[in-house]
Design an enzyme around this catalytic site. Sequence first.
Site, short mmCIF file in Angstrom:
data_model
loop_
_atom_site.label_atom_id
_atom_site.label_comp_id
_atom_site.label_asym_id
_atom_site.label_seq_id
_atom_site.Cartn_x
_atom_site.Cartn_y
_atom_site.Cartn_z
N GLY A 8 -34.46 -55.60 -110.42
CA GLY A 8 -33.49 -55.68 -111.53
C GLY A 8 -33.31 -54.39 -112.31
O GLY A 8 -32.43 -54.31 -113.17
N THR A 132 -27.16 -56.93 -96.72
CA THR A 132 -26.12 -55.94 -96.49
C THR A 132 -25.30 -56.25 -95.25
O THR A 132 -25.80 -56.88 -94.31
CB THR A 132 -26.79 -54.55 -96.33
OG1 THR A 132 -25.80 -53.61 -95.90
CG2 THR A 132 -27.90 -54.56 -95.28
N ASP A 133 -24.07 -55.74 -95.24
CA ASP A 133 -23.24 -55.87 -94.03
C ASP A 133 -23.76 -54.99 -92.89
O ASP A 133 -23.35 -55.16 -91.74
CB ASP A 133 -21.77 -55.55 -94.34
CG ASP A 133 -21.53 -54.15 -94.86
OD1 ASP A 133 -22.48 -53.37 -95.03
OD2 ASP A 133 -20.34 -53.81 -95.10
N GLU A 134 -24.65 -54.03 -93.22
CA GLU A 134 -25.12 -53.10 -92.17
C GLU A 134 -25.93 -53.82 -91.09
O GLU A 134 -26.13 -53.28 -90.01
CB GLU A 134 -25.98 -51.99 -92.77
CG GLU A 134 -25.20 -51.11 -93.71
CD GLU A 134 -25.86 -49.76 -93.98
OE1 GLU A 134 -26.79 -49.39 -93.25
OE2 GLU A 134 -25.41 -49.07 -94.90
N TYR A 157 -33.22 -48.61 -92.04
CA TYR A 157 -32.92 -49.45 -93.22
C TYR A 157 -32.34 -50.79 -92.81
O TYR A 157 -32.83 -51.85 -93.22
CB TYR A 157 -31.92 -48.71 -94.15
CG TYR A 157 -31.21 -49.61 -95.13
CD1 TYR A 157 -31.90 -50.20 -96.19
CD2 TYR A 157 -29.86 -49.91 -94.98
CE1 TYR A 157 -31.25 -51.04 -97.08
CE2 TYR A 157 -29.20 -50.76 -95.87
CZ TYR A 157 -29.90 -51.32 -96.91
OH TYR A 157 -29.27 -52.16 -97.78
N LYS A 161 -33.63 -54.74 -93.23
CA LYS A 161 -32.87 -55.77 -93.95
C LYS A 161 -32.60 -56.96 -93.02
O LYS A 161 -32.67 -58.11 -93.43
CB LYS A 161 -31.55 -55.20 -94.49
CG LYS A 161 -31.71 -54.19 -95.62
CD LYS A 161 -32.37 -54.77 -96.87
CE LYS A 161 -31.49 -55.76 -97.60
NZ LYS A 161 -32.13 -56.18 -98.89
P1 NAD Z 1 -31.48 -49.58 -105.55
O1 NAD Z 1 -32.17 -48.68 -104.59
O2 NAD Z 1 -30.55 -49.01 -106.56
O3 NAD Z 1 -32.56 -50.43 -106.37
C1 NAD Z 1 -33.67 -51.03 -105.76
C2 NAD Z 1 -34.59 -51.52 -106.88
O4 NAD Z 1 -35.71 -52.18 -106.26
C3 NAD Z 1 -35.15 -50.40 -107.74
O5 NAD Z 1 -35.10 -50.77 -109.10
C4 NAD Z 1 -36.59 -50.27 -107.28
O6 NAD Z 1 -37.47 -49.81 -108.29
C5 NAD Z 1 -36.91 -51.71 -106.86
N1 NAD Z 1 -37.98 -51.78 -105.86
C6 NAD Z 1 -38.09 -51.05 -104.72
N2 NAD Z 1 -39.22 -51.39 -104.08
C7 NAD Z 1 -39.81 -52.37 -104.80
C8 NAD Z 1 -40.99 -53.14 -104.63
N3 NAD Z 1 -41.79 -52.95 -103.60
N4 NAD Z 1 -41.29 -54.07 -105.57
C9 NAD Z 1 -40.48 -54.27 -106.65
N5 NAD Z 1 -39.37 -53.55 -106.86
C10 NAD Z 1 -39.02 -52.62 -105.94
O7 NAD Z 1 -30.76 -50.67 -104.64
P2 NAD Z 1 -29.34 -51.37 -104.86
O8 NAD Z 1 -28.29 -50.48 -104.35
O9 NAD Z 1 -29.25 -51.89 -106.23
O10 NAD Z 1 -29.50 -52.58 -103.83
C11 NAD Z 1 -30.02 -53.84 -104.25
C12 NAD Z 1 -30.07 -54.76 -103.05
O11 NAD Z 1 -28.77 -54.92 -102.51
C13 NAD Z 1 -30.94 -54.24 -101.91
O12 NAD Z 1 -31.61 -55.34 -101.34
C14 NAD Z 1 -29.95 -53.64 -100.93
O13 NAD Z 1 -30.45 -53.71 -99.60
C15 NAD Z 1 -28.77 -54.56 -101.13
N6 NAD Z 1 -27.46 -53.95 -100.85
C16 NAD Z 1 -27.06 -52.80 -101.48
C17 NAD Z 1 -25.78 -52.29 -101.26
C18 NAD Z 1 -25.26 -51.06 -101.93
O14 NAD Z 1 -24.13 -50.63 -101.64
N7 NAD Z 1 -25.99 -50.45 -102.86
C19 NAD Z 1 -24.93 -52.95 -100.36
C20 NAD Z 1 -25.40 -54.08 -99.68
C21 NAD Z 1 -26.65 -54.60 -99.98
O1 DAU Z 2 -22.78 -51.22 -96.41
C1 DAU Z 2 -23.73 -51.52 -97.37
C2 DAU Z 2 -24.69 -50.36 -97.54
O2 DAU Z 2 -23.99 -49.34 -98.24
C3 DAU Z 2 -25.95 -50.75 -98.29
O3 DAU Z 2 -26.67 -51.71 -97.56
C4 DAU Z 2 -26.84 -49.53 -98.56
O4 DAU Z 2 -27.94 -49.91 -99.36
C5 DAU Z 2 -26.01 -48.50 -99.29
O5 DAU Z 2 -26.77 -47.32 -99.47
C6 DAU Z 2 -24.73 -48.16 -98.51
O6 DAU Z 2 -25.06 -47.50 -97.27
P1 DAU Z 2 -24.20 -46.27 -96.72
O7 DAU Z 2 -25.02 -45.50 -95.77
O8 DAU Z 2 -22.86 -46.73 -96.25
O9 DAU Z 2 -23.96 -45.47 -98.11
P2 DAU Z 2 -24.00 -43.90 -98.45
O10 DAU Z 2 -23.47 -43.75 -99.84
O11 DAU Z 2 -25.29 -43.29 -98.12
O12 DAU Z 2 -22.91 -43.31 -97.44
C7 DAU Z 2 -21.55 -43.78 -97.45
C8 DAU Z 2 -20.82 -43.04 -96.34
O13 DAU Z 2 -20.68 -41.67 -96.71
C9 DAU Z 2 -21.56 -43.04 -95.01
O14 DAU Z 2 -20.60 -43.10 -93.96
C10 DAU Z 2 -22.26 -41.67 -94.99
C11 DAU Z 2 -21.31 -40.79 -95.77
N1 DAU Z 2 -21.91 -39.71 -96.57
C12 DAU Z 2 -22.94 -40.00 -97.40
C13 DAU Z 2 -23.50 -39.02 -98.20
C14 DAU Z 2 -24.68 -39.34 -99.11
C15 DAU Z 2 -21.36 -38.44 -96.53
O15 DAU Z 2 -20.39 -38.18 -95.78
N2 DAU Z 2 -21.91 -37.47 -97.31
C16 DAU Z 2 -22.97 -37.70 -98.15
O16 DAU Z 2 -23.44 -36.75 -98.83
#
Ligand code: NAD
Ligand code: DAU
Length: 364
Positions: A8, A132-134, A157, A161
């Site tokens: 959170g 995640t959709d990944e 990653y 997941k």
């Molecule tokens: P984030 O990296 O910003 O935050 C993760 C949080 O989890 C942090 O506050 C961290 O301190 C905490 N954490 C990490 N390891 C922990 C542990 N062992 N115990 C307790 N807390 C821990 O991540 P986010 O972008 O907010 O993503 C949240 C969730 O949504 C994740 O499960 C991620 O896989 C999923 N998700 C993210 C995205 C995206 O675009 N950011 C997209 C799809 C799914």
């Molecule tokens: O699709 C959901 C996922 O989106 C989540 O599950 C992940 O937690 C989240 O990190 C995100 O993953 P991506 O790898 O898609 O996000 P990122 O921002 O790292 O990269 C987005 C796209 O941009 C990807 O195609 C890689 C590219 N990229 C990324 C960075 C950091 C660049 O071209 N340059 C960069 O510097």
Amino acid sequence: MKVLVTGGAGFIGSAVVRYLVGLGHEVLTFDKLTYAGNLASLAPVWEEPRHSFQQADICDGPAVRQALEAFQPDLIMHLAAESHVDRSIDGPGTFIATNVMGTYTLLQETLRYYGALPAARQERFRFHHVSTDEVFGSLGPEGLFREDTPYQPNSPYSATKAASDHLVRAWHHTYGLPAVMSNCSNNYGPYHYPEKLIPLVILNALEGAPLPIYGTGENVRDWLFVEDHAEALVLIATAGRPGESYNVGGASEQRNIDVVKAICTVLDDLVPDAGIGAREGLIRYVADRPGHDARYAIDFAKLNGELGWRPRENFESGLEKTVRWYLANRAWWEPLRAGYHGERLGLTNGGAAAGAAQALGNAS
Ligand code: NAD
Ligand code: DAU
């Protein structure tokens, strides 16, 4: 409701906590505070009596048990994870530890807690796993990920997941844990740690630093505004059917190069800087991410049909809100930039270098 939110203090988790507290729920944020966790993201709810915080690790069974017994949640929303693909390439061990072993520990402790609840509270109880959709792999130019798309995770990653999704499904199917799941596309918005594409490019472009594009810049992501996602998550957690998963998307597919150009245009407009000039001139094509997925796109018809959700923001409106938020909230991101200033991640052969033993011991 009493809601325990793991992760959170992270990007999406803090949006969920702020939204839940705003709705009047009582929330316990349970977070280890890794580099990605940030109490400043909880500042808007920090003084609220309905919000409390516990710094702890989901891999620590006794700490999870204590939190569940003391707080007595009606709902657990599980967002804690290692979330950055590039870091998973450099060091997959912490991803195995938190995303797989941590989810396993949380499931076991939740099952134990759930088993001891009176029948009426069991009836109401839900465990929501956020994914995640990944996990679905990479699309070609056509098609969308649906809930029944076969899993084909490509990065360390997404493999972790996918593993956690399978564990949650099995704990529902085998032990009857009332769990719902969701898989969403790329989130963006306020409080996003500046290692991910959008916040990294906003801050680099503001400073006049190079804007790194991996490979050709043709890779496509579907962008979902984080506050739209928080709303979807609370709907799924409270009204979704146990045992089901729901896809969440932003209906905003964009090529990376177009995302970066759009950020440049907004910043040139809001903060023109004669010294920097037109910010598109800062774009640099750099070495591609190993195993870079080509395209993600989401079909969220199930969520829309069953629960009536659709995103409120389009990419243009969400991006402008995001850029304006970073301009107005330097105090949030300046300390983070001092610690990590956008150095390139994810080019090392971390899996081989670290050695498999680290996954179970000193994870890295
Ligand atoms: P984030 O990296 O910003 O935050 C993760 C949080 O989890 C942090 O506050 C961290 O301190 C905490 N954490 C990490 N390891 C922990 C542990 N062992 N115990 C307790 N807390 C821990 O991540 P986010 O972008 O907010 O993503 C949240 C969730 O949504 C994740 O499960 C991620 O896989 C999923 N998700 C993210 C995205 C995206 O675009 N950011 C997209 C799809 C799914
Ligand atoms: O699709 C959901 C996922 O989106 C989540 O599950 C992940 O937690 C989240 O990190 C995100 O993953 P991506 O790898 O898609 O996000 P990122 O921002 O790292 O990269 C987005 C796209 O941009 C990807 O195609 C890689 C590219 N990229 C990324 C960075 C950091 C660049 O071209 N340059 C960069 O510097």
